[in-house]
Motif scaffolding. Structure first.
Motif, PDB file in Angstrom:
ATOM      1  N   ARG A 158       0.809  -1.216   0.000  1.00  9.93           N
ATOM      2  CA  ARG A 158       0.000   0.000   0.000  1.00  9.93           C
ATOM      3  C   ARG A 158       0.843   1.267   0.000  1.00  9.93           C
ATOM      4  O   ARG A 158       0.463   2.266  -0.588  1.00  9.93           O
ATOM      5  CB  ARG A 158      -0.914   0.025   1.240  1.00  9.93           C
ATOM      6  N   SER A 159       1.979   1.227   0.714  1.00  7.74           N
ATOM      7  CA  SER A 159       2.754   2.454   0.917  1.00  7.74           C
ATOM      8  C   SER A 159       4.216   2.086   1.133  1.00  7.74           C
ATOM      9  O   SER A 159       4.537   0.949   1.497  1.00  7.74           O
ATOM     10  CB  SER A 159       2.211   3.212   2.129  1.00  7.74           C
ATOM     11  N   GLY A 240      -5.755   1.110  -4.632  1.00  6.48           N
ATOM     12  CA  GLY A 240      -6.149   0.776  -3.271  1.00  6.48           C
ATOM     13  C   GLY A 240      -6.479  -0.686  -3.105  1.00  6.48           C
ATOM     14  O   GLY A 240      -6.350  -1.232  -2.010  1.00  6.48           O
ATOM     15  N   ARG A 275      -4.691   6.702   6.243  1.00  7.57           N
ATOM     16  CA  ARG A 275      -4.153   7.627   5.238  1.00  7.57           C
ATOM     17  C   ARG A 275      -2.854   7.069   4.684  1.00  7.57           C
ATOM     18  O   ARG A 275      -1.918   6.791   5.442  1.00  7.57           O
ATOM     19  CB  ARG A 275      -3.897   9.017   5.830  1.00  7.57           C
ATOM     20  N   VAL A 276      -2.804   6.883   3.391  1.00  8.07           N
ATOM     21  CA  VAL A 276      -1.572   6.502   2.698  1.00  8.07           C
ATOM     22  C   VAL A 276      -0.846   7.783   2.318  1.00  8.07           C
ATOM     23  O   VAL A 276      -1.422   8.651   1.644  1.00  8.07           O
ATOM     24  CB  VAL A 276      -1.886   5.650   1.452  1.00  8.07           C
ATOM     25  N   ASP A 279      -0.926   8.809  -1.371  1.00 10.52           N
ATOM     26  CA  ASP A 279      -2.187   8.520  -2.068  1.00 10.52           C
ATOM     27  C   ASP A 279      -2.401   9.400  -3.308  1.00 10.52           C
ATOM     28  O   ASP A 279      -2.815   8.913  -4.368  1.00 10.52           O
ATOM     29  CB  ASP A 279      -3.384   8.620  -1.116  1.00 10.52           C
ATOM     30  N   MET A 438     -10.452   9.681  -4.699  1.00  7.94           N
ATOM     31  CA  MET A 438      -9.759   9.446  -3.444  1.00  7.94           C
ATOM     32  C   MET A 438     -10.582   8.530  -2.538  1.00  7.94           C
ATOM     33  O   MET A 438     -10.055   7.598  -1.910  1.00  7.94           O
ATOM     34  CB  MET A 438      -9.471  10.773  -2.741  1.00  7.94           C
ATOM     35  N   TYR A 441     -10.383   5.051  -3.776  1.00 10.26           N
ATOM     36  CA  TYR A 441      -9.078   4.469  -3.483  1.00 10.26           C
ATOM     37  C   TYR A 441      -9.087   3.796  -2.102  1.00 10.26           C
ATOM     38  O   TYR A 441      -8.613   2.662  -1.940  1.00 10.26           O
ATOM     39  CB  TYR A 441      -8.006   5.555  -3.549  1.00 10.26           C
ATOM     40  N   TYR A 442      -9.632   4.499  -1.101  1.00  7.46           N
ATOM     41  CA  TYR A 442      -9.652   3.924   0.245  1.00  7.46           C
ATOM     42  C   TYR A 442     -10.723   2.835   0.380  1.00  7.46           C
ATOM     43  O   TYR A 442     -10.511   1.829   1.064  1.00  7.46           O
ATOM     44  CB  TYR A 442      -9.865   5.024   1.288  1.00  7.46           C
TER      45      TYR A 442
END
Length: 476
Positions: A158-159, A240, A275-276, A279, A438, A441-442
């Motif tokens: 993810r990150s 995501g 929160r990424v 993102d 956005m 995405y989450y």
């Protein structure tokens, strides 16, 4: 022999300098290296007593020795010969190319750097940015893994914080050897990452010689029992949701285990965030089709300094929760005896399924999912929708307080409003139409966990539902 010889002062100084260098290189330096080597070995021995899976001698070998061992591997030697014949170049030129690849791949692990600096830095950074949550895992299953087996942690990506979080959370189990992409080959970051035991890979390289050198290193590490960590998706998720797995590294690991009959146990690890940090970059990459990470080191440092200033002035706020869950381990010995290609394909599919089962459900992804499904809602309706959805997810790794769902809703609303993803008025929560991508995405990170979940509606449908809800609220 007893006659006096006159020399210029500069020649005498030069002779003394050469003598000092010779003495140091032949007598002093080896003694000093031996002294520190002995101290390091004793420190590692004490450290191994605390770790569930001790540091393997393979990781502690000198980098030069590992490079030599790699380039003289029989399969690499055959690949050098094939490469020279295919390109019409001398074998010694192809051999030097293989040596260059080996230098690029092989890490230079430092136990001191990993456990004295990296672990502390990972813990500090993780807790400074997020409220870290350790999700579902079966301690008995993890401890039951054969100590002689090679353990590989496989994770959704993810990150870039994934590396930091997992390093911090498994610090008491073992030292991880990560497979990292081209983004990490930036000085001085590359030296630190090498010292932490990570090895660099060119994810999209089609060079047969390079793939042979990489395969040889992974096979050697697997046979030596090195605890590894990898991302089957091959890169950060741009949507995501979990991306289809790639089979390359998994195939090399399966090959390494088959050559010596060593068992390999894969431990699925799932990560999720409120929160990424990247993102916006990832969503933009999904829209443009360009995956390259364009943030400059200077821009990153300015961002870090700004966050530090907010912390100093008491205005810093956490980026919500970050959670990590561990799934059911999978042993290579459990796979059917088919071709190595088929085994790698089945392995990757099953691992992604097990990772997906334990993806943590956090407040912001859940509220994003509900707003996309239903449009604008009152806070009371949002709370009821959350309770209904959680009730349909009995096997999911839920990170929402069981008796305080309203607190989870308020936490998500606070963070999302701060980032201007939603608007609130008169107790009604409305998704901002400019932030639909956005929110999607989450929401995508947990959508697969909701039984019979419908595809999140299109932007037009969300805007239409939101307008209806606003009209109903105004009429009442």
């Amino acid at each position: 022999m007893t006659q006096t010889v006159e020399l210029p002062l500069w020649a005498f100084v030069l002779i003394l300098l050469f003598a000092a260098v010779t003495f140091a290189s032949h007598f002093l330096f080896p003694s000093v290296r031996w002294f520190f080597r002995r101290r390091l070995e004793r420190a590692v021995a004490r450290l191994n007593q605390r770790l569930e899976r001790p540091i393997e001698p393979f990781k502690l070998a000198r980098r030069y020795d590992m490079i030599q061992r790699l380039i003289y591997d029989p399969q690499v030697a055959q690949a050098v010969s094939d490469h020279a014949a295919a390109k019409g170049i001398p074998e010694n030129v192809a051999f030097e190319e293989a040596r260059r690849y080996a230098r690029e791949i092989v890490p230079s692990f430092s136990a001191f750097t990993y456990f004295s600096f990296a672990i502390r830095a990972a813990r500090l950074l993780s807790n400074a940015i997020y409220r870290v949550r350790l999700g579902s895992y079966d301690e008995g299953l993890l401890k039951a893994i054969d100590r002689d087996a090679t353990v590989v942690f496989v994770m959704n990506h993810r990150s870039n914080m994934d590396y930091v979080l997992v390093t911090y959370l498994v610090a008491k189990r073992s030292a991880l050897s990560y497979a990292v992409g081209e983004w990490a080959r930036v000085w001085p970051l590359s030296r630190l990452i090498r010292a932490m035991g990570a090895y660099f890979i060119r994810r999209k390289s089609q060079n047969a010689l390079y793939r042979a050198v990489l395969a040889a290193y992974v096979r050697l590490a697997t046979r030596a029992g090195v605890t590894q960590a990898m991302f089957p998706e091959g890169g950060l998720s741009l949507t995501g949701a979990m991306a289809p797995p790639k089979h390359g590294l998994l195939k090399y690991i399966v090959d390494g285990s088959a050559e010596v009959g060593k068992d390999v146990v894969f431990v699925p690890v799932a990560l999720n965030y409120d929160r990424v940090l990247e993102d916006k970059i990832l969503i933009r990459a999904a829209q443009t089709g360009d995956r390259r990470f364009r943030a400059r080191i200077g821009a990153v440092m300015l961002r870090l300094l700004r966050q530090f200033w907010l912390w100093v002035t008491g205005r810093y706020q956490h980026a919500g929760q970050a959670a990590v869950s561990f799934g059911r381990p999978l042993s290579v010995s459990e796979l059917p005896q088919t071709s190595r290609e088929d085994r790698a394909r089945m392995l990757s599919t099953e691992l992604m399924r097990r990772i997906g089962e334990v993806v943590p459900v956090l407040p912001v992804p859940m509220v994003s999912y509900l707003l996309l499904q239903r449009g604008a809602m009152s806070e009371a309706a949002l709370l009821q929708a959350l309770r209904d959805t959680v009730a349909r997810m009995p096997l999911a790794s839920i990170h929402l307080p069981e008796h305080a769902h309203d607190a989870a809703i308020q936490s998500a609303i606070l963070q999302m409003r701060r980032r201007k993803l939603i608007r609130t008025s008169g107790g009604v929560v409305t998704p901002d139409r400019s932030q639909i991508n956005m929110l999607r995405y989450y929401a995508n990170s947990i959508a697969h966990l909701v039984p019979a979940a419908l595809e999140p509606p299109s932007e037009t449908e969300v805007i239409s539902a939101t307008a209806k809800e606003n009209s109903a609220s105004a009429g009442s």
